[in-house]
Write an enzyme that holds these catalytic residues in place. Sequence first.
Site, short mmCIF file in Angstrom:
data_model
loop_
_atom_site.label_atom_id
_atom_site.label_comp_id
_atom_site.label_asym_id
_atom_site.label_seq_id
_atom_site.Cartn_x
_atom_site.Cartn_y
_atom_site.Cartn_z
N ASN A 10 0.87 -1.19 -0.09
CA ASN A 10 -0.08 0.15 0.01
C ASN A 10 0.86 1.30 -0.05
O ASN A 10 1.41 1.63 1.10
CB ASN A 10 -0.99 0.21 1.28
CG ASN A 10 -1.99 1.11 1.14
OD1 ASN A 10 -1.91 1.87 0.37
ND2 ASN A 10 -2.44 1.39 2.41
N LYS A 12 0.17 4.48 -0.19
CA LYS A 12 -0.54 5.34 0.14
C LYS A 12 -0.36 6.82 -0.81
O LYS A 12 -0.39 6.49 -2.00
CB LYS A 12 -0.06 5.84 1.68
CG LYS A 12 -0.31 4.56 2.73
CD LYS A 12 -0.10 4.90 3.89
CE LYS A 12 -0.29 3.38 4.88
NZ LYS A 12 -0.08 3.75 6.32
N HIS A 96 -9.45 1.04 4.99
CA HIS A 96 -8.16 1.27 5.74
C HIS A 96 -8.55 2.32 7.04
O HIS A 96 -9.22 3.26 6.81
CB HIS A 96 -7.18 1.76 4.81
CG HIS A 96 -5.82 1.63 5.44
ND1 HIS A 96 -5.51 2.68 6.16
CD2 HIS A 96 -4.66 0.94 5.01
CE1 HIS A 96 -3.89 2.44 6.42
NE2 HIS A 96 -3.76 1.54 5.96
N GLU A 98 -6.93 4.77 7.92
CA GLU A 98 -6.74 6.04 7.46
C GLU A 98 -7.99 6.62 6.69
O GLU A 98 -8.20 8.00 7.04
CB GLU A 98 -5.56 6.49 6.61
CG GLU A 98 -4.42 6.17 7.35
CD GLU A 98 -2.90 5.67 6.64
OE1 GLU A 98 -2.04 5.51 7.25
OE2 GLU A 98 -3.07 5.61 5.42
N GLU A 168 -5.06 -4.86 10.72
CA GLU A 168 -4.09 -3.85 10.86
C GLU A 168 -4.54 -3.06 12.14
O GLU A 168 -5.35 -2.07 12.06
CB GLU A 168 -4.12 -2.70 9.67
CG GLU A 168 -3.85 -3.23 8.42
CD GLU A 168 -3.50 -2.39 7.40
OE1 GLU A 168 -2.33 -2.28 6.94
OE2 GLU A 168 -4.29 -1.20 7.43
N GLY A 174 2.36 2.71 11.09
CA GLY A 174 3.31 4.07 10.71
C GLY A 174 3.94 4.49 12.05
O GLY A 174 4.45 5.59 12.30
N SER A 214 3.26 -1.75 10.29
CA SER A 214 4.74 -1.80 10.46
C SER A 214 5.52 -3.13 10.09
O SER A 214 6.46 -3.60 10.82
CB SER A 214 5.20 -1.37 11.87
OG SER A 214 4.68 -0.01 12.08
#
Length: 251
Positions: A10, A12, A96, A98, A168, A174, A214
């Site tokens: 991904n 991003k 996701h 985010e 996730e 991150g 991560s």
Amino acid sequence: MRGRKLIAGNWKCNGTIPETERLLRSLLDSRWDTAKAEVVVCPPFTSLQFAVNLLKGSKMAVGAQNMTEHENGAYTGEISADMLLTVGVTHVILGHSERRQYHRESDRTVNAKVRTALRKGLIPIVCVGEELEQRQGGGTKQVIGTQVDTGLLEVEPDALKRLVIAYEPVWAIGTGKTATPEMAQEVHAFIRERMTALCGQTVACEVPILYGGSVKPDNAAELLAEPDIDGALVGGASLKAADFLAIINAA
């Protein structure tokens, strides 16, 4: 579980077309055992057509990072399933954290997108995960269970085997923090049980459940060795060819 591990990158909000070309050409020059690892790269929308053309006939598939649940219409800035199919995309990341956090996407929104993607023939990579406070409060399974149940609501069992789930943990995305293999396996096994309740054991065992949060070359092998971890959804490490290749080879 599945015979091959699925490794998805991904990217991003990273990757101009020249950067996309450099990264993908590095991967094209690399080797891995295709009998053991299936690879999907998910560049930004602006690089999708270029990526599909460059990777045509290769051992890599191309996925998008999001799509709208709407077929078409007055939805400025949105990208539909048909648009992705026209480009040649095969996968799409949905739900996701985010997107949930920054764009207020709910479980119901994710569900609408999942059903649209499956109906159109795309393979959804459906993301689920808990925040740090929820884990510390003992609410991991409640949060994940709700996200799975609502996100896959009204999806027929036969269609469920055509999707991918990615666990996730939000607190590990991150941040440099990673769930231990044992922690990740516990949640993956719970998701598998939840899927079994939805569609039966045979189908549930066919659904790839990826770990994301991560994932790096130095922890990939341990994570991928767990029995219910069928691959990885890789963020930052997928932007460096050497790191992404090391994770692929860890499979």
